[in-house]
Design an enzyme around this catalytic site. Structure first.
Site, PDB file in Angstrom:
ATOM      1  N   ASP A 119      32.379  36.735  41.489  1.00 16.17           N
ATOM      2  CA  ASP A 119      33.481  35.777  41.535  1.00 16.17           C
ATOM      3  C   ASP A 119      34.629  36.408  40.750  1.00 16.17           C
ATOM      4  OD1 ASP A 119      35.096  33.530  41.484  1.00 16.17           O
ATOM      5  OD2 ASP A 119      33.556  32.182  40.686  1.00 16.17           O
TER       6      ASP A 119
ATOM      7  N   GLU B  19      40.238  36.361  36.668  1.00 11.91           N
ATOM      8  CA  GLU B  19      38.788  36.122  36.613  1.00 11.91           C
ATOM      9  C   GLU B  19      37.979  37.385  36.853  1.00 11.91           C
ATOM     10  OE1 GLU B  19      37.294  33.487  39.670  1.00 11.91           O
ATOM     11  OE2 GLU B  19      35.510  33.014  38.495  1.00 11.91           O
TER      12      GLU B  19
ATOM     13  N   ASP C  79      41.246  33.883  44.796  1.00 15.07           N
ATOM     14  CA  ASP C  79      39.933  33.811  44.145  1.00 15.07           C
ATOM     15  C   ASP C  79      38.881  34.053  45.229  1.00 15.07           C
ATOM     16  OD1 ASP C  79      37.699  33.146  42.610  1.00 15.07           O
ATOM     17  OD2 ASP C  79      38.635  31.378  41.709  1.00 15.07           O
TER      18      ASP C  79
ATOM     19  N   HIS D 216      31.972  29.671  34.336  1.00 10.57           N
ATOM     20  CA  HIS D 216      30.657  29.098  34.654  1.00 10.57           C
ATOM     21  C   HIS D 216      29.584  30.169  34.700  1.00 10.57           C
ATOM     22  CE1 HIS D 216      31.642  30.478  38.828  1.00 10.57           C
ATOM     23  NE2 HIS D 216      32.864  30.162  38.440  1.00 10.57           N
TER      24      HIS D 216
ATOM     25  N   GLU E  49      37.206  32.538  33.786  1.00  7.93           N
ATOM     26  CA  GLU E  49      38.451  32.389  34.549  1.00  7.93           C
ATOM     27  C   GLU E  49      39.486  31.523  33.837  1.00  7.93           C
ATOM     28  OE1 GLU E  49      37.912  30.339  38.318  1.00  7.93           O
ATOM     29  OE2 GLU E  49      35.933  29.651  37.745  1.00  7.93           O
TER      30      GLU E  49
ATOM     31  N   HIS F 273      27.673  27.784  40.351  1.00 13.47           N
ATOM     32  CA  HIS F 273      27.883  26.994  39.127  1.00 13.47           C
ATOM     33  C   HIS F 273      26.505  26.501  38.704  1.00 13.47           C
ATOM     34  CE1 HIS F 273      32.344  26.519  39.246  1.00 13.47           C
ATOM     35  NE2 HIS F 273      32.100  26.982  40.441  1.00 13.47           N
TER      36      HIS F 273
HETATM   37 CO    CO Z   1      36.518  32.489  41.132  1.00 13.72          CO
END
Ligand code: CO
Length: 302
Positions: free
Chosen positions: A100, A287, A89, A160, A193, A168
């Site tokens: 992300d 993700e 990640d 998020h 994700e 976040h």
């Molecule tokens: Co991530």
């Protein structure tokens, strides 16, 4: 008065997304049996910097029942094993714009369905995302797809909303059906994700913490802690950082540990414990970062 950082432009978010996607794809060749996890994480972070961005957070390399928040410690000796299910990640930060993105590699080839479950759940979520859809509904779509594969979604790990300089930003997208009525809005950016598991379907904290971020202003007594706080503010802002990133700032590991301990006690920083599947099940993750549009979602990390 504190000045607010200017919002990053959509073009900057697109660029951060493109860098995240490029490094994600290039990093897949690093995930081999016997490869050091520290080497993998540092190489990924270096690749992001080579693209002219900064890591949005420490590269996470979480293996098997470890679901998330594992980044190697300083001088970590762990290596990838032949039966490992490896989740990577990562994300890029560019002038406050963030991406992300994550993938799973199954080294034994025995867990293809588990990997596919999170990938297909992500695809289904994306194809249903557009302005006006509730996040509880998206959670239901993820849950249904993962169950179709015979696995459980990890209920207490969520996607998020992302804002400039904030990974976040207060709105979480569940991986299970909920009655959360919050509707996706045009122009919002989200990281989605899904995590799938053959275990209990939720994660619990372990005692290990390698990732931290600034939390609240507070008074620090130790000179070393105050110095570290300034370093964190000017280098990472509100973004997560790894303990191993800070080793260069201290003469010894003990001094660093003590400074972090005081900052945690005073709630100046908070820690993100390594998360483990509660039943010891294997976990997969997929993700992407997405931009919500009136009629769909643009994948920024394609
Ligand atoms: Co991530």
């Amino acid at each position: 008065m504190e000045e607010e950082a200017p919002e990053a432009s959509m073009e900057e978010f697109r660029e951060a997304g493109k860098i995240g996607a490029k490094v994600r794809e290039e990093s897949k060749k690093l995930i081999n049996i016997g490869e050091g996890i520290l080497d993998i994480a540092e190489t990924i972070e270096g690749m992001i910097r080579e693209e002219g961005a900064e890591p949005a957070f420490p590269a996470n390399v979480s293996v098997n029942e470890i679901a998330a928040h594992y980044t190697p410690e300083f001088e970590d000796g762990a290596v990838i094993g032949e039966n490992d299910v490896v989740k990577v990640d990562m994300g890029a930060e560019l002038n406050g714009a963030l991406s992300d993105t994550a993938y799973t590699i199954d080294l034994s080839g025995k867990h293809g369905k588990l990997v596919e479950a999170s990938e297909k759940a992500l695809e289904s979520a994306i194809s249903n995302m557009r302005a006006g859809v509730s996040i509880g509904e998206i959670g239901g779509i993820i849950e249904e797809k993962i169950k179709e594969y015979g696995f459980k979604p990890v209920a207490n790990l969520t996607g998020h909303r992302i804002k400039t300089g904030m990974l976040h930003s207060g709105i979480d997208v569940p991986s299970i059906k909920t009655d959360d009525p919050y509707q996706l809005q045009e122009g919002e950016v989200y990281a989605i994700e899904p995590f799938a598991t053959d275990g209990k379907g939720f994660v619990s904290d372990t005692d290990q913490v390698e990732i931290f971020s600034l939390y609240m202003p507070g008074r620090l007594r130790m000179r070393q802690s105050r110095k570290l706080l300034n370093h964190i503010i000017s280098n990472y802002g509100m973004l997560p950082f790894a303990e191993r990133w800070l080793m260069g700032e201290f003469k010894s590991k003990l001094l660093l540990k003590n400074a972090l301990k005081e900052m945690l006690r005073m709630q100046v920083i908070k820690g993100y414990p390594v998360l483990k599947e509660a039943g010891g099940g294997l976990v997969s993750q997929a993700e992407h970062t997405l931009l919500i549009k009136e009629d769909g979602a643009e994948v920024l990390t394609k």
